[in-house]
Design a protein around this motif. Sequence first.
Motif, mmCIF file in Angstrom:
data_model
loop_
_atom_site.group_PDB
_atom_site.id
_atom_site.type_symbol
_atom_site.label_atom_id
_atom_site.label_comp_id
_atom_site.label_asym_id
_atom_site.label_seq_id
_atom_site.Cartn_x
_atom_site.Cartn_y
_atom_site.Cartn_z
ATOM 1 N N GLY A 119 -43.230 -13.167 2.417
ATOM 2 C CA GLY A 119 -42.052 -13.847 2.668
ATOM 3 C C GLY A 119 -40.122 -13.455 1.495
ATOM 4 N N TYR A 120 -40.929 -12.534 0.738
ATOM 5 C CA TYR A 120 -39.709 -12.111 -0.494
ATOM 6 C C TYR A 120 -39.018 -10.876 0.052
ATOM 7 C CZ TYR A 120 -42.236 -16.444 -2.577
ATOM 8 O OH TYR A 120 -42.165 -17.612 -3.399
ATOM 9 N N GLY A 121 -38.648 -11.168 1.376
ATOM 10 C CA GLY A 121 -38.015 -9.532 1.392
ATOM 11 C C GLY A 121 -36.818 -9.349 1.112
ATOM 12 N N HIS A 122 -36.212 -9.417 0.401
ATOM 13 C CA HIS A 122 -34.798 -9.645 -0.173
ATOM 14 C C HIS A 122 -34.944 -8.918 -2.145
ATOM 15 C CE1 HIS A 122 -32.226 -11.386 3.108
ATOM 16 N NE2 HIS A 122 -33.677 -12.174 2.748
ATOM 17 N N VAL A 123 -34.808 -7.736 -1.726
ATOM 18 C CA VAL A 123 -34.636 -7.489 -3.743
ATOM 19 C C VAL A 123 -33.700 -6.863 -4.048
ATOM 20 C CG1 VAL A 123 -36.569 -6.166 -4.951
ATOM 21 C CG2 VAL A 123 -37.344 -7.201 -2.372
ATOM 22 N N VAL A 124 -33.525 -6.924 -5.636
ATOM 23 C CA VAL A 124 -32.933 -6.739 -6.506
ATOM 24 C C VAL A 124 -33.654 -6.193 -7.381
ATOM 25 C CG1 VAL A 124 -30.288 -6.861 -8.245
ATOM 26 C CG2 VAL A 124 -30.680 -8.209 -5.463
ATOM 27 N N ALA A 125 -33.351 -4.652 -7.492
ATOM 28 C CA ALA A 125 -34.075 -4.468 -9.447
ATOM 29 C C ALA A 125 -33.020 -3.449 -9.249
ATOM 30 C CB ALA A 125 -35.441 -4.170 -8.638
ATOM 31 N N ARG A 126 -33.744 -2.353 -10.860
ATOM 32 C CA ARG A 126 -33.139 -1.715 -11.539
ATOM 33 C C ARG A 126 -34.411 -1.400 -12.482
ATOM 34 N NH1 ARG A 126 -30.123 -2.497 -9.321
ATOM 35 N NH2 ARG A 126 -27.313 -2.982 -10.053
ATOM 36 N N GLY A 127 -35.209 0.236 -12.030
ATOM 37 C CA GLY A 127 -36.247 0.548 -12.952
ATOM 38 C C GLY A 127 -36.390 1.752 -13.270
ATOM 39 N N GLN A 128 -37.310 2.636 -13.905
ATOM 40 C CA GLN A 128 -37.231 4.194 -14.411
ATOM 41 C C GLN A 128 -38.812 3.591 -14.488
ATOM 42 O OE1 GLN A 128 -35.583 2.307 -18.695
ATOM 43 N NE2 GLN A 128 -36.717 3.866 -19.351
ATOM 44 N N GLY A 142 -26.130 0.912 -24.717
ATOM 45 C CA GLY A 142 -25.812 2.242 -24.482
ATOM 46 C C GLY A 142 -27.514 2.694 -24.849
ATOM 47 N N LEU A 143 -28.289 2.459 -24.123
ATOM 48 C CA LEU A 143 -29.970 2.555 -24.636
ATOM 49 C C LEU A 143 -30.749 3.877 -22.675
ATOM 50 C CD1 LEU A 143 -32.013 -0.253 -25.871
ATOM 51 C CD2 LEU A 143 -30.844 1.759 -27.355
ATOM 52 N N GLY A 144 -30.018 3.294 -22.668
ATOM 53 C CA GLY A 144 -30.289 3.627 -21.188
ATOM 54 C C GLY A 144 -31.466 3.254 -20.263
ATOM 55 N N HIS A 145 -31.198 1.782 -20.636
ATOM 56 C CA HIS A 145 -32.435 1.655 -20.229
ATOM 57 C C HIS A 145 -32.408 0.912 -19.065
ATOM 58 C CE1 HIS A 145 -34.716 1.298 -24.870
ATOM 59 N NE2 HIS A 145 -34.776 3.258 -23.965
ATOM 60 N N ALA A 146 -33.044 0.535 -18.302
ATOM 61 C CA ALA A 146 -33.191 -0.459 -16.759
ATOM 62 C C ALA A 146 -34.086 -2.247 -17.757
ATOM 63 C CB ALA A 146 -34.850 -0.002 -15.905
ATOM 64 N N VAL A 162 -24.448 -19.323 -7.022
ATOM 65 C CA VAL A 162 -25.276 -19.108 -8.401
ATOM 66 C C VAL A 162 -25.253 -18.123 -8.702
ATOM 67 C CG1 VAL A 162 -27.576 -19.860 -9.452
ATOM 68 C CG2 VAL A 162 -26.049 -21.808 -8.256
ATOM 69 N N VAL A 163 -25.231 -16.931 -9.348
ATOM 70 C CA VAL A 163 -25.611 -15.840 -10.349
ATOM 71 C C VAL A 163 -26.374 -16.000 -11.107
ATOM 72 C CG1 VAL A 163 -24.708 -14.500 -12.110
ATOM 73 C CG2 VAL A 163 -23.563 -14.991 -10.117
ATOM 74 N N ILE A 164 -27.758 -14.989 -10.601
ATOM 75 C CA ILE A 164 -29.225 -15.092 -11.705
ATOM 76 C C ILE A 164 -28.440 -13.516 -12.745
ATOM 77 C CG2 ILE A 164 -31.059 -14.876 -11.559
ATOM 78 C CD1 ILE A 164 -31.313 -16.508 -8.980
ATOM 79 N N HIS A 165 -28.989 -13.454 -13.639
ATOM 80 C CA HIS A 165 -28.872 -12.188 -14.477
ATOM 81 C C HIS A 165 -30.404 -12.112 -14.903
ATOM 82 C CE1 HIS A 165 -25.076 -12.198 -15.206
ATOM 83 N NE2 HIS A 165 -25.025 -12.932 -15.164
ATOM 84 N N ASN A 166 -31.098 -11.246 -15.196
ATOM 85 C CA ASN A 166 -32.376 -10.843 -15.261
ATOM 86 C C ASN A 166 -32.585 -9.957 -16.348
ATOM 87 O OD1 ASN A 166 -35.340 -11.218 -15.852
ATOM 88 N ND2 ASN A 166 -35.406 -9.413 -13.636
ATOM 89 N N PHE A 167 -33.384 -10.353 -17.653
ATOM 90 C CA PHE A 167 -32.816 -9.907 -18.738
ATOM 91 C C PHE A 167 -33.802 -9.399 -19.236
ATOM 92 C CE2 PHE A 167 -28.904 -10.858 -19.032
ATOM 93 C CZ PHE A 167 -27.851 -10.171 -20.264
ATOM 94 N N TYR A 168 -34.460 -7.861 -20.189
ATOM 95 C CA TYR A 168 -36.056 -7.994 -20.720
ATOM 96 C C TYR A 168 -35.107 -7.519 -21.729
ATOM 97 C CZ TYR A 168 -39.516 -5.449 -21.991
ATOM 98 O OH TYR A 168 -40.802 -4.799 -22.638
ATOM 99 N N VAL A 169 -34.939 -8.250 -22.932
ATOM 100 C CA VAL A 169 -34.549 -7.251 -24.575
ATOM 101 C C VAL A 169 -35.076 -7.127 -24.809
ATOM 102 C CG1 VAL A 169 -33.326 -8.323 -26.301
ATOM 103 C CG2 VAL A 169 -33.191 -9.961 -24.236
ATOM 104 N N PRO A 170 -34.982 -5.327 -25.800
ATOM 105 C CA PRO A 170 -35.761 -5.360 -26.804
ATOM 106 C C PRO A 170 -37.282 -5.477 -27.636
ATOM 107 C CG PRO A 170 -33.945 -3.717 -26.193
ATOM 108 C CD PRO A 170 -33.424 -5.478 -25.556
#
Length: 262
Positions: A53-62, A86-90, A101-109
């Motif tokens: 049922g999770y057919g909606h996806v917004v993603a960035r990858g490397q 400016g790390l060039g990281h996803a 509602v806006v959702i921000h998904n973060f992966y801090v170094p």
Amino acid sequence: MGFTLATWNINSVRLRAALVEQLLRAESPDVLCLQECKAPVDKLPLEGFAALGYGHVVARGQKGYNGVAILSKLPLTDLGDRDFAGLGHARHVAAQLDNGVVIHNFYVPAGGDIPDREQNEKFGQKLDYLAEMRDWFRAAPPERSVLVGDLNIAPREDDVWDHKKLLKIVSHTPVEVEALAEVQEAGGWVDVTRADIPQGKLYSWWSYRAKDWDAADKGRRLDHVWATPDIAGAAHSSKVLRAARGWEQPSDHAPVFASFDV
């Protein structure tokens, strides 16, 4: 429209796709934000998630590193991403639900092992990343927004197993805690998890190095759910799914949940 959201550093979504599916079946959040996916977007194992049922996806990858994804039962609008420091990281992606509602998904170094930018470039990158987050939120204060992810900082004394022993350990040093507090203040963010669970030790990460992570219980709360004041009061039912840390071939992080009646 109410919704339940979860955030989870999955530490390779292809390796642990079965665990993601297990979580989706067992808990059925409306939205699941993943970090450290370690795959290009075209290599994400989305078919299994869509079948649930999770057919909606917004993603960035490397390839092999970083990567963030938002999986949803609800329609999403891709709001883009920012390359902090400016790390060039996803490491960031944003999406909007139909209710605005806006959702921000973060992966801090993570910041490496030495808490000194002169001796450790990665620690400097982490501080620069946080500084740019702060400046961005100051310049454009968020509204009707949720910020989630692996922020790689345990800010409170009861967010770590031993405050004094971890003061010089990356993820709990005073300079990092202060930097994260500045990010939070800049956006007016409310720590939803601690608003719901204000007292007591609370962790979302346990090292692989422990022979028995559960018995040792030397954890840290590195994974967070924040919300802007205009919707923070509608948040409830926060929890850390500690049991997931004990699943077969687990991530070293556990999922963190919150519900919003908005």
